[in-house]
Every structure is written in C-alpha cells, then in structure tokens.
Design a protein around this motif. Structure first.
Motif, PDB file in Angstrom:
ATOM      1  N   GLY A 412      18.713 -24.529 -45.867  1.00 14.43           N
ATOM      2  CA  GLY A 412      17.529 -24.787 -46.681  1.00 14.43           C
ATOM      3  C   GLY A 412      17.038 -26.211 -46.548  1.00 14.43           C
ATOM      4  N   GLY A 413      17.969 -27.176 -46.516  1.00 13.07           N
ATOM      5  CA  GLY A 413      17.594 -28.582 -46.378  1.00 13.07           C
ATOM      6  C   GLY A 413      16.896 -28.855 -45.051  1.00 13.07           C
ATOM      7  N   CYS A 414      17.413 -28.271 -43.967  1.00 15.84           N
ATOM      8  CA  CYS A 414      16.788 -28.471 -42.645  1.00 15.84           C
ATOM      9  C   CYS A 414      15.379 -27.880 -42.616  1.00 15.84           C
ATOM     10  N   LEU A 415      15.218 -26.701 -43.197  1.00 13.47           N
ATOM     11  CA  LEU A 415      13.891 -26.086 -43.228  1.00 13.47           C
ATOM     12  C   LEU A 415      12.912 -26.948 -44.030  1.00 13.47           C
ATOM     13  N   ALA A 416      13.390 -27.439 -45.178  1.00 10.40           N
ATOM     14  CA  ALA A 416      12.515 -28.254 -46.032  1.00 10.40           C
ATOM     15  C   ALA A 416      12.113 -29.544 -45.325  1.00 10.40           C
ATOM     16  N   LEU A 417      13.054 -30.198 -44.662  1.00 13.88           N
ATOM     17  CA  LEU A 417      12.732 -31.443 -43.960  1.00 13.88           C
ATOM     18  C   LEU A 417      11.755 -31.189 -42.810  1.00 13.88           C
ATOM     19  N   ALA A 418      11.907 -30.051 -42.143  1.00 18.28           N
ATOM     20  CA  ALA A 418      10.972 -29.708 -41.073  1.00 18.28           C
ATOM     21  C   ALA A 418       9.567 -29.492 -41.636  1.00 18.28           C
ATOM     22  N   GLU A 419       9.483 -28.817 -42.766  1.00 19.23           N
ATOM     23  CA  GLU A 419       8.177 -28.585 -43.401  1.00 19.23           C
ATOM     24  C   GLU A 419       7.548 -29.902 -43.855  1.00 19.23           C
ATOM     25  N   LEU A 420       8.366 -30.790 -44.395  1.00 20.55           N
ATOM     26  CA  LEU A 420       7.856 -32.099 -44.833  1.00 20.55           C
ATOM     27  C   LEU A 420       7.384 -32.913 -43.633  1.00 20.55           C
ATOM     28  N   ALA A 421       8.145 -32.837 -42.545  1.00 27.14           N
ATOM     29  CA  ALA A 421       7.757 -33.588 -41.350  1.00 27.14           C
ATOM     30  C   ALA A 421       6.448 -33.053 -40.777  1.00 27.14           C
ATOM     31  N   LYS A 422       6.281 -31.739 -40.777  1.00 23.75           N
ATOM     32  CA  LYS A 422       5.044 -31.141 -40.256  1.00 23.75           C
ATOM     33  C   LYS A 422       3.816 -31.652 -41.009  1.00 23.75           C
ATOM     34  N   ARG A 423       4.003 -31.895 -42.298  1.00 18.56           N
ATOM     35  CA  ARG A 423       2.880 -32.340 -43.134  1.00 18.56           C
ATOM     36  C   ARG A 423       2.737 -33.860 -43.166  1.00 18.56           C
ATOM     37  N   GLY A 424       3.578 -34.546 -42.397  1.00 15.40           N
ATOM     38  CA  GLY A 424       3.495 -36.004 -42.347  1.00 15.40           C
ATOM     39  C   GLY A 424       4.044 -36.687 -43.577  1.00 15.40           C
ATOM     40  N   LEU A 425       4.901 -36.013 -44.317  1.00 14.05           N
ATOM     41  CA  LEU A 425       5.415 -36.572 -45.578  1.00 14.05           C
ATOM     42  C   LEU A 425       6.735 -37.304 -45.396  1.00 14.05           C
ATOM     43  N   LEU A 426       7.338 -37.206 -44.193  1.00 13.15           N
ATOM     44  CA  LEU A 426       8.556 -37.980 -43.895  1.00 13.15           C
ATOM     45  C   LEU A 426       8.121 -39.239 -43.153  1.00 13.15           C
ATOM     46  N   LEU A 427       8.158 -40.353 -43.830  1.00 15.20           N
ATOM     47  CA  LEU A 427       7.700 -41.598 -43.219  1.00 15.20           C
ATOM     48  C   LEU A 427       8.748 -42.093 -42.222  1.00 15.20           C
ATOM     49  N   PRO A 428       8.311 -42.868 -41.211  1.00 16.37           N
ATOM     50  CA  PRO A 428       9.227 -43.257 -40.117  1.00 16.37           C
ATOM     51  C   PRO A 428      10.493 -43.972 -40.572  1.00 16.37           C
ATOM     52  N   HIS A 429      10.448 -44.684 -41.691  1.00 14.08           N
ATOM     53  CA  HIS A 429      11.651 -45.434 -42.100  1.00 14.08           C
ATOM     54  C   HIS A 429      12.788 -44.486 -42.476  1.00 14.08           C
ATOM     55  N   ARG A 430      12.459 -43.195 -42.706  1.00 14.92           N
ATOM     56  CA  ARG A 430      13.494 -42.219 -43.042  1.00 14.92           C
ATOM     57  C   ARG A 430      14.271 -41.735 -41.805  1.00 14.92           C
ATOM     58  N   LEU A 431      13.722 -41.977 -40.628  1.00 14.57           N
ATOM     59  CA  LEU A 431      14.346 -41.446 -39.416  1.00 14.57           C
ATOM     60  C   LEU A 431      15.766 -41.967 -39.217  1.00 14.57           C
ATOM     61  N   GLU A 432      15.961 -43.223 -39.525  1.00 11.95           N
ATOM     62  CA  GLU A 432      17.293 -43.818 -39.334  1.00 11.95           C
ATOM     63  C   GLU A 432      18.344 -43.093 -40.163  1.00 11.95           C
ATOM     64  N   GLU A 433      17.932 -42.629 -41.328  1.00 11.13           N
ATOM     65  CA  GLU A 433      18.841 -41.902 -42.200  1.00 11.13           C
ATOM     66  C   GLU A 433      18.966 -40.431 -41.784  1.00 11.13           C
ATOM     67  N   LEU A 434      17.869 -39.893 -41.230  1.00 10.66           N
ATOM     68  CA  LEU A 434      17.820 -38.458 -40.941  1.00 10.66           C
ATOM     69  C   LEU A 434      18.472 -38.077 -39.618  1.00 10.66           C
ATOM     70  N   VAL A 435      18.339 -38.920 -38.595  1.00 11.19           N
ATOM     71  CA  VAL A 435      18.823 -38.530 -37.259  1.00 11.19           C
ATOM     72  C   VAL A 435      20.329 -38.246 -37.242  1.00 11.19           C
ATOM     73  N   PRO A 436      21.197 -39.058 -37.882  1.00 12.50           N
ATOM     74  CA  PRO A 436      22.624 -38.701 -37.916  1.00 12.50           C
ATOM     75  C   PRO A 436      22.868 -37.337 -38.592  1.00 12.50           C
ATOM     76  N   LEU A 437      22.108 -37.053 -39.664  1.00 11.66           N
ATOM     77  CA  LEU A 437      22.248 -35.752 -40.326  1.00 11.66           C
ATOM     78  C   LEU A 437      21.763 -34.628 -39.411  1.00 11.66           C
ATOM     79  N   LEU A 438      20.703 -34.923 -38.672  1.00 11.46           N
ATOM     80  CA  LEU A 438      20.180 -33.950 -37.717  1.00 11.46           C
ATOM     81  C   LEU A 438      21.230 -33.617 -36.658  1.00 11.46           C
ATOM     82  N   MET A 439      21.948 -34.630 -36.181  1.00 12.01           N
ATOM     83  CA  MET A 439      22.995 -34.402 -35.179  1.00 12.01           C
ATOM     84  C   MET A 439      24.111 -33.523 -35.747  1.00 12.01           C
TER      85      MET A 439
END
Length: 1188
Positions: A412-439
C-alpha cells in the motif's frame, strides 16, 4: 524512409493484432436471426456470437464505427410491440455482449436518448422481476439505457403532463406498481433505483450508476437526493450484516459525479454514518472497498477543487529533449517550490484528518483493490491540501515502509508513493529518504510458512520507479541513477516472478526514455524487452550475461545473486543462480576469486539448508569458470590461491564430519555436493587423497538413495571423477575395489533403487577402468537387463529364489539396458580381444537387447515393461547404426527390424511412436544397413523423412505398417502387434488399427489365407500366455465379424475355422478365468456362421449356459441370441424351433440358481437338436450304474 518505417512498424505488431471489424456482416446476420431463449438452438448461436465479439476484447475500439448500426438493429427488434418475451430477452443478451466488450461507459454514448424512449424503457423496466436471475442482462441494459435518458434537458415534472393516451392501453401493466397512472415518472424512477440498488447482483452496480446520473439533476436533487441518502443510511444502520453493496456503490457514485456545493451539506453526516458502520473491521473486502471510496470522495467534497501550487513541476515532456540531454533553460525547467497564492487561504475542515487517517489505514488492508483505492484517494486528497499538511501526510506514508509493518502495508505504501509522485506531490528533497526504501521494496521477499510474500511489493516498487521517471527532471534523479538503474535491471533479470521482471523492464525503459541518463540505457532496454524477460532461464543466463559486459552493472548483479539468490527458498532459483554466477565469473574473475568465493565459503557454516545448498552449487560453478579462464589464459594466470584450493578440498570432508548428509536436509546436500564434485572434476582442481576419498564416499551414498535425480547427478559426477582423477596407475587397487563394490551392489535384491544406482555407475566407467573387468561387468549388466526367467533361459543357469522375486523391477532393467549401451559406446569396436569387435561379446549384447524387447511386465502402474522395450529399441538402433557392418548377421538384423515393427503397432502410444520412428530411420539409414529383407519394398512404404509422419497418432501409423502384411517376412510379427492393439480396450486405437487391417484384407483377398494361417500359428505358439491370448479373443471376434475372412471360413479345405475352434477350447479349458471365458464366447459365436462347426459350437455354448458364473451365463445367452438371429439359417438348428429358441434365450432369467437354469438349458439343447452336456460327476454316476 517512410516506407521502411511503415514496414518496421508492421513487423513490430503482435501476430494477433486485428485491423478492422471483419465479421460485421456475420454479426448482423446473427442479430437478424435471433431465436427466443427457449429455442433449442439459441445457446449454440449465442455462444458463437459471443465468441466472435470476444476476439475484439483487446481492441474494442474497432467496433466503434459500427456500434450505431449494431445497436440500431438490436434496439429496432426490442422496440417491436408484438415481439415475444423470449426473443426480447435474447436481444438484450446480445446487447450485453457488446457492452461487455466495449464497456458500458462507451456504449451508453451510442444509446438513443429521445424523450419517447423514456416512457418505453420505464415501462419495460417496471415489468421485470428482479428475482428472475436468467434474465439479468435485460435489467442491466435497461438501467444503462435509463442512465442516458434521465439526462434529458427538460424538467422531469413536465414529462407527466404530456403523457399520451397510448400508454394507458399498453397490454402489460407495471408489476411493481399498482397505481401506475397516478405515480409520476420521477417517483417511478426513484422507486426503481431503490429496488435495484438493493439487489446484490450485477444490476446493482448499474443501478448505482443510474442513481449518480439521476440524483445530480438540478430538478431532482432538492426533492430526492436527501431522501435517498437518508434511506440508505437508515438501511445500513438497521442491518450491518446483510449489506446491500449496490447502495454503497450508489453513494460512492453520487459523491463522484455530483457537484461539490450540492453535496457539501450532507458530507459530515455521511462521514459520521460511514465510519460508524465499522465496515473496515469486516473480512468482507467488497464492503471495505466501497467504504474507502466513500470516505475519500467525502474528503474531496470538503476540499475545493484545486491543483496544489506548491507541487513539483516537471519542465519538459519531450522524449527527444531528454534523450539529447538538452539542459538549455534549466532554471525554467527545474523543479519549483512555490508557496500558495498569498490572496488565497486554504481552509481545511476537521473532517479531513479523519479521512486521511482512514485512507492510511486502508493502505494496510488485506485486500489488493482496497489498497489501490486508498492510494489513489490519498493522492487526490493530498493534491488539494496546503504544503505543510501535505508534507505530514507524505511523512506518514513513508513511515509505513518500516520493517515492523506487514507486507500489505509495504504494498500500500509503494502504491501511495507512486500516486503522489505521479501528481508531483513528492518534492525532490524526499528522494534521498525514499530511494533506500525503494531498494528494499524492489528486493522484498520473505518466507511466510511454506510460501513467500513480496511479489506484489516488488511489482509496486517497479511502479514507483516508473512514476519517478515520469515525475522528475534528470538532474534531480542524477545522484540516484546508479542505484535505481542497477536495482531495476537486477529485478528485470533475476526476479522469480515473470510479472515483476516485466514490470522492472517497463520501468527501466520508461526511465531511459524520460530521464536519458541511465548508463547504456538504449542498448540494454532493447535487449530486456517484454518478451525476452518472460522466460526465466533466458533472463538468468543470457540477458544477465549481456548486461554484465557493462562494468557499471557487473558488481551489483553479482552482489545481488550472492546476497539474496544463493539462499533463495526455491531450489530452481538457486540452481539458476549458480549457472548465472558461472557466466558472470568469466566477466569478473578477480572479484569472484577475491570477494565472492570467501563469502560463499563462510556461508557454508550456516544452519540454513537453503543457503548451504545454494553456496555449494555456486562454488562448484565459479571454480569451474575460474579454472577454465586459468587454462585458456596466455600468459597463465592463477585466480585460485593455494589456500582457496585447500578450503575447497576440505569442504566435503567437513560436511561428512558434521553429518550434513543425514535426514531430509541431507537429500538437498547430496544433490548439490554431486554437482560440486562434477564441476571440480571438470575443472581438474588439485585434489588430495583424503579429498578424493570423501568425494567417493558421498557418491557411494548418493547411488543408493531413492531420489532418481540425485542418483543421476551422482552418476554424472562419478563419470567425471573417474576420468579426471582415477586414471593414474597408482590407483589400480582402489579402482578395483570400487568396481567390485558396485558389482556387489548390482546384485542387491532387497531394494530396486540400490541396484539401479550401481548399474548406472557401472555404465559410465571409463575404458581404462572397465577393460580389466569387462567380463564381470558385461555379465552383470546382461543379467540385470532381463527378467530372472529370461536371464535363466539366456545363460542356461538356474537363478536362486531371491532373484526370481525381482521380476517386477523393470526400472532397474531399463537402467541396465542403458548402462550396457554406454559400455559398448565407451569401449567401441576397435581391434583387441576385450573390445566389441569380438563377435562373442557383440552377440551377447545384441541377443540380450533383442530378448529385452519381449519384456511385458505388469504391475499396478500398468505395462512397466514398456520402459525396458523403449530403452532396448533405442540401444539396438544405436548399436546397429554405429557398429561395423561385418559384425551383423542376417538373422540379427531381421530380428531387430521385426522387433521394431511389432512395437510400432502395439497399444502404448509412446512406445508405438518410438518404434515407428526408429524403424523408418533404420530402413532409410545412410550408409545402408546390410541384410534387411525386402529392403527396396520397405523403402517404397516408408518415407525418407521420418519427421513427415506423426508417429504418435494411430491414424497415421497403422496404414503404413499394415502394408507390411503383404511381405511374408514381416507379416507374422506385425499381426502379433495388431492383435494386441485391436483386441484391447481403447476405442480410438481399435478403430484406426482395425480400419487399416480390414482395408488391407479387402484390397488383397489373395493374401487372406496366408494371414489366417499365421494368426493360427501365433495363437498356437502363445497358447495360455494371457498377455497375447486375452486380446487375441477380442481380435478374433472383430476379425471374423468383419466379413473379411469369410472366404477362408467357408473353404472346407482350409482348416482355419477348425484350428481356431480347437485353440479356443484349449485356451478356456477348465473355465477358471472368468473374464477370459466370457470374452471367448463372442469368438465362439462368430464361428457359428461356419455350417460344418455349428453343432460343435452350439454344444460348447450350451456348456457356457450351464456354468456356475452368472456373468458367463448371461453373456452366453445374449451372444447366442444375436448369433442365431444373424446366422441361424446356416446352422443345423430346426427352423420350426427357431422362434421358440430365441424366446427362451431372451425371456429366461439366467441369473437364477443353477438347479433352475440347467433344466431350461437342457430344453434349449433339445430344441436345437443337440445332446445336453453332462458334468463329470454325472458321467461317473452313469458309468457306475452301467457297471452294476
């Protein structure tokens, strides 16, 4: 240029792509000829119609140009006032299929929406009974039609004023409403919606769609909307168990389609109601799904429609710009964080907090659809929030990706983050925190009991990557490119599940296209396409090898295999991992030798059997690859240090000391160790004497295991071990000990698998080991290739009692036949006393294999002797085609050919196919096989290309082999095989075999006497051998009954009929075998058509009528009745008594006690003019009284 592009485009299309709706005329004709649903042909015609339209399920837009015509045809029928109800419902069923293929949202746009249709549809809908489940398509389409009709621009109240008098004369009345004339159309529609949203069937979802269209009208909302919502809330508060899903769907649809200002007054009340129902606590996912939809839409009603001004704005969407990495105007195209307009203050109601909390809980739900819905809802709601509050929501979603959370929450978390990213609601400064979780999500795989969870998480993580590629500028993703690209490629080639590999491949291609900064992206994306990653083995062994040529991806691929796949729960993945590491070792040998091998060696100490199994497999493959590189390198290189070689030498000994080969886990360890030994032997790794002893000990234990796979692996490794390490002169004594031990093991008569393992090992002995012991090895393999009785006959010795008990061990004999062939191949036909150029040894082998063709052992698995016969055929073909021609005698070649021919017409498809193909190949072999009789005629019968015949299909093979009946050299053995096929139980085989035989007999009447003589010879030679005679009884019944041998039967000079009668008597003598006796009756009755035998046949059948077995008596009476009815005129039965005889046969209850049946039987004998049979006891009494 354009032509080339068009050609390329056409080639890239899938093979099943359709270009236009080709069956239009056919479908229109079907619609024209619609039958009522009660008609017998309706179901077949409707199925055909549905099948035609279903072809366009993947490309439904092809129907669009013709939808108006199709609908016009169907609706024209529906509007006919005199149309029978059966035809009306049939038309609606046809209409529903179009709706299913094209979807109702598209179809409704083509539906007519004139005012005159409103009354017609309303009337028709009112006549339907919701409980008539067979006619649900009618109600479904009428509700869909109504949803477009209620959108007419006129005030609904005015429609009643213009009601014409014609409606009152309608021949049907509205069954659901008594006072039709007094009820307004608005009220009638309202009541119909109430009725149909309360039916838990497919129609309820369409009623919900109608409700959404109806209640948002400006003239309806003030009158009915509140009333409708209150009614639903009242219904659900009264009964929370038997929930009407259509009612919940109706609320969700109204909230979706209605205007915000119209719905806002009811939002708080709806939220309070829906949260109080506690549907999320239920295990019913359908309730929870509707709950989430309603909650998120209430949240959207509370917030004004707006696009967050603070959202991330991606600059360009041009793929060409991204690929060219055009950075001009970067300041304008970069991400912008803009504060909300100063003049506008976003008011966030308190209810939004509850909405967001419910949606976050929905992300943890057990239902897949619920998590999807919650993720989309969270994206939509967050898009309308101010930056500070949205940031808190995003933080809460990120917190869900925690090791403490269950796998559902990760998905559910991955789906929600993907939906937020599609809408441009995940600002770039979050990437540093998100990429390790993505891995972590990309490689999520955890055991849960006996199954693994994580497939859906890895799939959603790929969706996240896809969304990131579309959301961010290349510069923002640049610091994480290596991690994301390596992760995606690793999943694309090494994931266990095909959908994850394809998802990762799609995400990688999207990233290459959108971002343009993935290293070697174009080259790799063209290789890792949708189809190539679909086959797991191709992904692991070929695509990974291709990607590994790019150094940037090499180590991530290797590390992933070592850290995550070597200890994978699936053995097939561990085996593929080892093979993949072998290929990768050729690309990165230093890293493998210095880093990977020590890691794998360290992991072998673990208690995790999966990890230990994978590590041993991987070490064997890596060692082999490194040694291959060492041998081929110039100047020589040494990748394996002495220390590493010593550790590899000690490995198996350590496992033996720790008893790792015991128990269930020991089976896995045996499998991987034999593979390790084989690879080390192929690599010619330096091995100490102690090491070789430990390897031999493991192989010995593997040869006696019950697992066929482990035995086969042990035999392979033993062969390589012998070739590499046992060729030294100093090992002569040890080699002799091993061979003697295996010869003793082959004599084991307690367990079949022990014998099989040792026989297989004897078969792979290299020439230098088998030479000194050829006589003993050959005798052992020949002895165990035959049944105990066959071996006694062949060797002329008497076997002991224990060996006789092994007659059911067909698998061991199959193994022995294969081993014997391998020994012949190993030693060859060169000069020398102990080689197979020696005729004695050659004849021994060939005679043994010919004898093995006669094995027909049966057990509860069926004809298990077929395994031996198939192995013997393959071996004979190999030997005959490879040996020097002078070794073959004419008799041996003939025996081989007729053996193949007989097997090619017997009853088992697999055996028949092999026999036919090998026979054809042998006849057409180049160089020509000597001593084949009638070779030129055989070449005319059998095609030069053996693959041109479908050997497994009886209708292809029997006509070919029946032509051999014209050749006396082959006909007898072919007849023997045909009798087995025609006389058995498989209907299709009997049909094709008998048709081919009778066709030949009718075409060649001159050969019938010779073939009948051969049938008698076969019967006589195999008398009392039930394997042959039991089907022979049925064969004779079918053959004589076919009329093809009539000339022989009526030829008084030909003894065929008398011989068959005599042999039948001998076969059933004593009447001890019930089914054989019953089957013989049909053959006896067929002989009744021979006048000179009729009295003897009738006497014999009268004996059957008086036997103790009820089944025999009933069968005899039935068959005798049929035979007399057909051939009574040629028998010596008095014509005047025939009617009485037939009546007595048919009306007597032959299941009565014997004392009552025998007098009736005797009466029958008197009527037929024959002497009644007398039992042996009665004969003795009569003889005694005569003496007195």
């Amino acid at each position: 240029m354009s032509n080339a592009a068009e050609e390329c485009k056409d080639e890239d299309l899938p093979a099943n792509t359709l270009e236009h709706f080709t069956e239009l005329e056919q479908v229109l004709q079907m619609i024209e000829n619609i039958k009522p649903i009660e008609a017998g042909s309706f179901e077949r015609e409707f199925e055909q119609y549905a099948q035609v339209l279903s072809r366009y399920q993947e490309q439904p837009h092809l129907l669009d140009p013709h939808l108006e015509q199709l609908l016009g045809k169907l609706l024209g029928k529906i509007r006919q006032p005199s149309l029978p109800s059966g035809e009306l419902h049939a038309a609606f069923k046809y209409l529903y299929i179009i709706s299913k293929v094209r979807t109702y949202k598209v179809l409704v746009k083509f539906m007519p929406h004139e005012l005159s249709d409103l009354e017609f549809v309303l009337e028709l809908l009112g006549q339907q009974d919701p409980k008539e489940f067979a006619e649900w398509e009618t109600r479904y389409i009428l509700l869909l039609w109504m949803s477009i009709l209620v959108l007419n621009p006129f005030h609904m109240a005015r429609l009643d004023a213009y009601e014409t008098g014609s409606s009152s004369t309608t021949n049907c009345s509205l069954s659901n409403h008594v006072q039709q004339a007094k009820t307004s159309k608005m009220e009638r529609i309202y009541e119909l919606i109430q009725l149909y949203v309360s039916t838990n069937d497919t129609c309820s979802s369409m009623a919900a769609y109608l409700a959404a269209k109806y209640f948002i009208r400006s003239d309806i909302k003030d009158i009915y909307l509140e009333r409708f919502l209150d009614w639903i809330m009242e219904q659900h508060q009264a009964d929370t168990v038997n929930v009407k899903f259509g009612q919940l769907a109706a609320v969700a649809a109204i909230l979706k389609h209605g205007k915000r200002e119209d719905l806002l007054p009811y939002a708080d009340k709806l939220l309070q109601w829906i949260t109080s129902c506690q549907y999320k606590d239920s295990s019913d996912f359908l309730k929870y799904k509707n709950y989430v939809k309603i909650v998120q839409r209430i949240g959207l009603v509370h917030l004004k429609p707006r696009i967050a001004s603070w959202r991330y704005k991606r600059g360009t969407r041009s793929l060409a710009t991204n690929l060219n990495q055009a950075t001009g105007g970067g300041d304008e195209l970069a991400a912008m964080e803009v504060s909300a307009d100063e003049g506008e203050e976003i008011v966030v109601p308190d209810a939004i907090e509850d909405v967001i909390e419910e949606l976050l809980l929905g992300l943890r739900s057990g239902g897949n659809d619920i998590r999807w819905s919650a993720a989309k809802g969270l994206g939509r709601v967050t898009n309308r929030l101010p930056k500070e509050l949205a940031d808190e929501v995003i933080g809460s979603v990120i917190d869900i990706l925690s090791p403490l959370e269950p796998h559902e929450a990760w998905h559910g978390g991955c789906l929600a983050l993907a939906e937020l990213a599609k809408r441009g609601l995940l600002l770039p400064h979050r990437l540093e925190e998100l990429v390790p979780l993505l891995m972590q999500a990309l490689f999520y795989d955890e055991m849960k009991g006996y199954m693994s969870v994580g497939q859906h998480i890895r799939d959603s993580a790929c969706y996240m990557c896809w969304a990131f590629a579309r959301a961010y500028n290349p510069d923002d993703v640049k610091p994480f490119v290596h991690k994301i690209s390596s992760g995606l490629l690793t999943v694309a080639v090494f994931d266990r599940e095909v959908n994850c590999r394809r998802a990762a491949s799609a995400a990688f291609q999207e990233s290459v296209g959108r971002l343009g900064n993935f290293p070697f992206g174009i080259e790799i994306s063209t290789t890792t396409d949708f189809y190539s990653v679909g086959i797991r083995q191709n992904s692991y062994l070929n695509i990974s090898d291709y990607i590994a040529q790019f150094e940037v991806y090499r180590e991530p691929l290797i590390n992933h295999l070592v850290q995550r796949k070597v200890n994978h729960w699936d053995p097939a993945i561990r085996e593929l991992t080892a093979k993949a590491l072998h290929k990768l070792s050729l690309k990165e040998p230093e890293y493998m030798a210095a880093v990977v091998l020590p890691q794998l060696l360290a992991k072998t100490d673990t208690i995790d059997i999966n990890c230990r199994h994978g590590c041993v497999l991987a070490m064997g493959e890596i060692t082999l690859a490194l040694r291959q590189l060492e041998e081929s390198s110039d100047p020589p290189l040494a990748y394996l240090s002495n220390q590493r070689i010593a550790e590899l030498n000690e490995l198996v000994n350590t496992f033996l000391e720790r008893n790792f080969y015991r128990g269930m886990s020991g089976e896995l360890m045996k499998a991987c160790t034999t593979n390790f030994i084989k690879n080390c032997s192929l690599a010619k790794l330096q091995a100490t004497t102690e090491c070789l002893a430990s390897w031999q000990k493991v192989i010995d234990s593997c040869l006696v295991t019950k697992s066929a796979t482990i035995r086969a692996s042990a035999v392979e490794s033993f062969a390589e071990l012998c070739r590499t390490y046992y060729c030294l002169e100093s090992r002569r004594r040890e080699n002799e000990t091993i061979i003697n031990a295996y010869l003793r093991g082959a004599e084991n008569d307690l367990e079949e698998h022990i014998r099989m393992g040792h026989l297989a090992a004897l078969g792979v002995l290299p020439d230098f080991m088998v030479h000194p012991h050829l006589s003993a090895v050959l005798d052992s393999l020949i002895k165990h290739s035959l049944t105990p009785l066959q071996a006694v006959v062949l060797a002329g010795e008497v076997g002991d009692r224990e060996n006789i008990q092994t007659y059911r061990w067909s698998e061991a004999r199959t193994e022995s036949v294969k081993a014997l062939t391998k020994v012949v191949k190993t030693l060859g036909y060169g000069e020398g006393e102990a080689i197979f150029s020696d005729r004695d040894n050659f004849n021994k082998v060939l005679n043994c294999l010919l004898k093995a063709l006669d094995e027909y052992t049966l057990d509860n698995r069926g004809d298990i002797g077929a395994w031996v016969r198939e192995a013997a055929m393959s071996s004979l073909y190999e030997i005959v085609t490879q040996c020097p021609p002078q070794l073959l005698t004419p008799q041996q070649v003939h025996e081989v050919v007729v053996g193949f021919m007989q097997q090619a017409v017997e009853k088992i498809d697999r055996t028949r196919g092999l026999g036919g193909r090998l026979c054809c190949q042998l006849i057409n072999h180049q160089p020509k096989i000597p001593h084949i009789r009638e070779h030129s005629k055989l070449l005319e019968i059998f095609p030069a290309e053996s693959d041109s015949v479908l050997w497994l299909f009886a209708d292809h093979t029997f006509p070919l082999f029946c032509e051999l009946l014209a050749l006396p050299d082959y006909s007898k053995r072919v007849l023997l095989g045909l009798s087995a096929s025609i006389g058995q139980l498989t209907e299709s085989l009997i049909k094709y075999a008998s048709t081919a035989l009778f066709q030949f007999l009718r075409s060649n009447p001159a050969m019938v006497p010779r073939l009948c003589t051969e049938i008698v010879q076969i019967f006589e030679e195999h008398l009392l051998n039930e394997r042959v005679t039991y089907p022979m009884l049925s064969f004779l019944d079918i053959l004589i009954g076919s009329g093809t041998v009539e000339s022989v039967l009526h030829d008084e000079t030909n003894p065929f009929a008398e011989d068959i009668f005599r042999l039948l008597n001998l076969e059933v003598k004593g009447y001890k075998k019930l089914y054989k006796t019953a089957t013989s009756i049909s053959a006896f009755c067929q002989l009744l058509q021979v006048p000179r035998l009729s009295r003897r046949i009738l006497s014999k059948l009268s004996v059957f009528l008086g036997l103790q077995h009820v089944h025999v008596r009933k069968t005899a009476a039935t068959k005798l009745y049929e035979a007399l009815a057909l051939h009574g005129d040629v028998t010596e039965v008095p014509e005047d008594n025939m009617d009485e005889i037939l009546t007595l046969l048919s009306e007597t209850d032959w299941t009565m006690p014997l004392v009552e049946v025998r007098p009736l039987r005797n009466q029958l004998c008197h009527l037929m003019g024959i002497k009644a049979p007398v039992s042996a006891a009665q004969q003795q009494q009569q003889a005694a009284s005569a003496d007195k």
